[in-house]
Scaffold this motif. Sequence first.
Motif, PDB file in Angstrom:
ATOM      1  N   PRO A 327     -17.361  14.824  -1.016  1.00  0.00           N
ATOM      2  CA  PRO A 327     -16.316  15.657  -0.394  1.00  0.00           C
ATOM      3  C   PRO A 327     -16.673  16.081   1.027  1.00  0.00           C
ATOM      4  O   PRO A 327     -17.772  16.577   1.286  1.00  0.00           O
ATOM      5  CB  PRO A 327     -16.244  16.872  -1.334  1.00  0.00           C
ATOM      6  N   GLY A 328     -15.722  15.868   1.948  1.00  0.00           N
ATOM      7  CA  GLY A 328     -15.898  16.287   3.327  1.00  0.00           C
ATOM      8  C   GLY A 328     -16.893  15.478   4.115  1.00  0.00           C
ATOM      9  O   GLY A 328     -17.186  15.804   5.278  1.00  0.00           O
ATOM     10  N   GLU A 329     -17.412  14.366   3.554  1.00  0.00           N
ATOM     11  CA  GLU A 329     -18.430  13.567   4.248  1.00  0.00           C
ATOM     12  C   GLU A 329     -17.799  12.355   4.916  1.00  0.00           C
ATOM     13  O   GLU A 329     -16.712  11.901   4.567  1.00  0.00           O
ATOM     14  CB  GLU A 329     -19.522  13.144   3.261  1.00  0.00           C
ATOM     15  N   GLU A 330     -18.508  11.847   5.906  1.00  0.00           N
ATOM     16  CA  GLU A 330     -18.011  10.721   6.710  1.00  0.00           C
ATOM     17  C   GLU A 330     -17.831   9.482   5.835  1.00  0.00           C
ATOM     18  O   GLU A 330     -18.654   9.201   4.952  1.00  0.00           O
ATOM     19  CB  GLU A 330     -18.984  10.427   7.840  1.00  0.00           C
ATOM     20  N   LEU A 331     -16.745   8.750   6.082  1.00  0.00           N
ATOM     21  CA  LEU A 331     -16.479   7.533   5.326  1.00  0.00           C
ATOM     22  C   LEU A 331     -17.525   6.461   5.630  1.00  0.00           C
ATOM     23  O   LEU A 331     -18.149   6.469   6.696  1.00  0.00           O
ATOM     24  CB  LEU A 331     -15.093   6.995   5.655  1.00  0.00           C
ATOM     25  N   PRO A 332     -17.725   5.524   4.725  1.00  0.00           N
ATOM     26  CA  PRO A 332     -18.624   4.398   4.994  1.00  0.00           C
ATOM     27  C   PRO A 332     -18.140   3.587   6.196  1.00  0.00           C
ATOM     28  O   PRO A 332     -16.951   3.612   6.538  1.00  0.00           O
ATOM     29  CB  PRO A 332     -18.546   3.563   3.714  1.00  0.00           C
ATOM     30  N   PRO A 333     -19.039   2.868   6.861  1.00  0.00           N
ATOM     31  CA  PRO A 333     -18.621   1.992   7.965  1.00  0.00           C
ATOM     32  C   PRO A 333     -17.595   0.977   7.476  1.00  0.00           C
ATOM     33  O   PRO A 333     -17.694   0.470   6.355  1.00  0.00           O
ATOM     34  CB  PRO A 333     -19.910   1.302   8.406  1.00  0.00           C
ATOM     35  N   TYR A 334     -16.618   0.684   8.326  1.00  0.00           N
ATOM     36  CA  TYR A 334     -15.595  -0.292   7.963  1.00  0.00           C
ATOM     37  C   TYR A 334     -16.213  -1.687   7.881  1.00  0.00           C
ATOM     38  O   TYR A 334     -17.335  -1.933   8.343  1.00  0.00           O
ATOM     39  CB  TYR A 334     -14.475  -0.260   8.999  1.00  0.00           C
ATOM     40  N   ALA A 335     -15.463  -2.625   7.329  1.00  0.00           N
ATOM     41  CA  ALA A 335     -15.975  -3.984   7.112  1.00  0.00           C
ATOM     42  C   ALA A 335     -16.306  -4.691   8.416  1.00  0.00           C
ATOM     43  O   ALA A 335     -17.185  -5.566   8.446  1.00  0.00           O
ATOM     44  CB  ALA A 335     -14.955  -4.797   6.317  1.00  0.00           C
ATOM     45  N   VAL A 336     -15.614  -4.358   9.510  1.00  0.00           N
ATOM     46  CA  VAL A 336     -15.893  -4.946  10.823  1.00  0.00           C
ATOM     47  C   VAL A 336     -16.025  -3.818  11.840  1.00  0.00           C
ATOM     48  O   VAL A 336     -15.560  -2.708  11.622  1.00  0.00           O
ATOM     49  CB  VAL A 336     -14.792  -5.939  11.260  1.00  0.00           C
ATOM     50  N   ASN A 337     -16.672  -4.134  12.948  1.00  0.00           N
ATOM     51  CA  ASN A 337     -16.859  -3.154  14.017  1.00  0.00           C
ATOM     52  C   ASN A 337     -15.572  -3.012  14.821  1.00  0.00           C
ATOM     53  O   ASN A 337     -15.109  -3.963  15.450  1.00  0.00           O
ATOM     54  CB  ASN A 337     -18.007  -3.594  14.926  1.00  0.00           C
ATOM     55  N   CYS A 338     -14.996  -1.802  14.810  1.00  0.00           N
ATOM     56  CA  CYS A 338     -13.752  -1.550  15.542  1.00  0.00           C
ATOM     57  C   CYS A 338     -13.987  -0.635  16.742  1.00  0.00           C
ATOM     58  O   CYS A 338     -13.038  -0.041  17.273  1.00  0.00           O
ATOM     59  CB  CYS A 338     -12.709  -0.935  14.608  1.00  0.00           C
ATOM     60  N   GLU A 339     -15.229  -0.516  17.170  1.00  0.00           N
ATOM     61  CA  GLU A 339     -15.554   0.365  18.284  1.00  0.00           C
ATOM     62  C   GLU A 339     -15.324  -0.294  19.636  1.00  0.00           C
ATOM     63  O   GLU A 339     -15.031   0.365  20.628  1.00  0.00           O
ATOM     64  CB  GLU A 339     -17.019   0.815  18.184  1.00  0.00           C
ATOM     65  N   SER A 395      -8.790  -8.449  14.355  1.00  0.00           N
ATOM     66  CA  SER A 395      -7.595  -8.353  13.520  1.00  0.00           C
ATOM     67  C   SER A 395      -7.753  -7.458  12.284  1.00  0.00           C
ATOM     68  O   SER A 395      -6.807  -6.718  11.948  1.00  0.00           O
ATOM     69  CB  SER A 395      -7.116  -9.751  13.113  1.00  0.00           C
ATOM     70  N   PRO A 396      -8.897  -7.449  11.566  1.00  0.00           N
ATOM     71  CA  PRO A 396      -8.966  -6.571  10.396  1.00  0.00           C
ATOM     72  C   PRO A 396      -8.861  -5.081  10.731  1.00  0.00           C
ATOM     73  O   PRO A 396      -8.529  -4.284   9.844  1.00  0.00           O
ATOM     74  CB  PRO A 396     -10.346  -6.888   9.789  1.00  0.00           C
ATOM     75  N   CYS A 397      -9.101  -4.707  11.992  1.00  0.00           N
ATOM     76  CA  CYS A 397      -9.031  -3.298  12.371  1.00  0.00           C
ATOM     77  C   CYS A 397      -7.601  -2.766  12.290  1.00  0.00           C
ATOM     78  O   CYS A 397      -7.392  -1.555  12.076  1.00  0.00           O
ATOM     79  CB  CYS A 397      -9.576  -3.100  13.784  1.00  0.00           C
ATOM     80  N   GLY A 398      -6.633  -3.649  12.477  1.00  0.00           N
ATOM     81  CA  GLY A 398      -5.242  -3.215  12.444  1.00  0.00           C
ATOM     82  C   GLY A 398      -4.387  -3.971  11.462  1.00  0.00           C
ATOM     83  O   GLY A 398      -3.183  -3.703  11.355  1.00  0.00           O
ATOM     84  N   ASP A 399      -4.997  -4.910  10.742  1.00  0.00           N
ATOM     85  CA  ASP A 399      -4.237  -5.731   9.788  1.00  0.00           C
ATOM     86  C   ASP A 399      -5.072  -5.893   8.532  1.00  0.00           C
ATOM     87  O   ASP A 399      -5.980  -6.730   8.467  1.00  0.00           O
ATOM     88  CB  ASP A 399      -3.916  -7.088  10.405  1.00  0.00           C
ATOM     89  N   CYS A 400      -4.759  -5.092   7.525  1.00  0.00           N
ATOM     90  CA  CYS A 400      -5.558  -5.105   6.299  1.00  0.00           C
ATOM     91  C   CYS A 400      -5.412  -6.390   5.501  1.00  0.00           C
ATOM     92  O   CYS A 400      -6.234  -6.677   4.619  1.00  0.00           O
ATOM     93  CB  CYS A 400      -5.204  -3.904   5.428  1.00  0.00           C
ATOM     94  N   THR A 401      -4.374  -7.193   5.772  1.00  0.00           N
ATOM     95  CA  THR A 401      -4.186  -8.427   5.011  1.00  0.00           C
ATOM     96  C   THR A 401      -5.275  -9.449   5.329  1.00  0.00           C
ATOM     97  O   THR A 401      -5.378 -10.463   4.636  1.00  0.00           O
ATOM     98  CB  THR A 401      -2.809  -9.060   5.278  1.00  0.00           C
ATOM     99  N   LYS A 402      -6.086  -9.200   6.351  1.00  0.00           N
ATOM    100  CA  LYS A 402      -7.227 -10.067   6.634  1.00  0.00           C
ATOM    101  C   LYS A 402      -8.340  -9.852   5.622  1.00  0.00           C
ATOM    102  O   LYS A 402      -9.249 -10.680   5.502  1.00  0.00           O
ATOM    103  CB  LYS A 402      -7.751  -9.814   8.048  1.00  0.00           C
TER     104      LYS A 402
END
Length: 415
Positions: A327-339, A395-402
């Motif tokens: 609870p209230g903790e940072e989410l895991p890193p996403y599958a690809v780098n979106c920085e 593309s996975p940063c804005g398109d989850c179908t990837k």
Amino acid sequence: MRGIKNIFKISIAWTLVIAQSCIEEIQPPSIEQTESLLVVDARISDRPINQEIILSRSFQLEEEPVFETGAEVFLEGSSGIRFNFLETQPGTYVSESALVINPSEGYSLNITLSDGSSFGSEQEFLPRKVEIGDIEFKREFNGFDEEGVGIYVKNSSTNGDPNFFRYEYEETYKIIAPNWDPFEFDVVRYEPCFPDPFVVEIKPRVEETKTCYASYSSRDIILASTEDQVENEIVKSIRFLSRDNYIISHRYSILVNQYSQSVDAFSFYESLDDFSSSDLVFSQVQPGLIDGNISAKNNSSVDVIGFFELSSFSSKRVYFNYEDLFPGEELPPYAVNCETVGNPRLWPEAYHCFAEGICDGNCNSPLIDQILAGTLVFAAEKEDDFLSPFFTLPSPCGDCTKLGSNVVPEFWSEE
């Protein structure tokens, strides 16, 4: 344990890495001397569904799998009942109808290949059904001091006799694209050396690309037994998920399937698991011995590897949210780098037209090429820059179908 003489040759693409037998053990030949063996994957449960049996040939590491086609496959009960299996695709044989297994009746597997070679199993009986117990998840550290979520099945035997179980699971999880935008690229024109050769605009998205779901099935051999447990109870670890695993970022579900096994089937898979966990499973150099229950009927020189199993089935599904455990903790890193934001050129460097329709320089638009390849998505417009007018993201940063499907699974629940 029934004495069976086995000969083993590893088939890395299959879970069944076993051997055929008879009465006394023999020293198996080297791989160069070993002919292709018949590999039988015949795991039948009491689920009232059309079930399948897979026939293939053993093969070496650098080879492609070869499926056994044109075979006659059927189960025969001690009462004379027969269940036929029809080939639906190369090597896959599916029962004509949903199987109804009688717990008091014995069944044997029969296979006749297109060349006339025939094989049969010993008679097997359906083990007593045991309903799956509780599925629990908890925040914990594993043996490598890694924090995450442990998933366990708790079960017990109610009649005092030991029970043997094999487990499989299918995990499904929600994916939310972290940089989803309601607009996407629209390639209007891509015709070098014509008026307005590179035209890209943005348009509202029509397809759902923000929230998706993905599912994966277990591949490991997961076994448990109440045989040596106090009060015939077991607590078995089914899965450990690191808190940095992006698949638990939002909502996660696991369906655990429990198969009650005979002691012989349990011993078979236990031996297979012990062997396949070693480096030998990748080498295909050293043969080994594992008891099976399928043998050749009309040609003792033909070898087969596999086990015909009848098992009682039970399953249970559970869900949890990341917020439930962290609870209230940072989410895991996403599958690809979106920085890192990209800014690819719309107009290529060294672009030059020799004549209308004839390009003698660099004629490819880096931006359009990547849009058409589906490797990037729209992030923002860049003002006053006609050469590179857009910012982009992978593309996975804005398109989850990837990473998954935008179709909500029928079983999915948010409660």
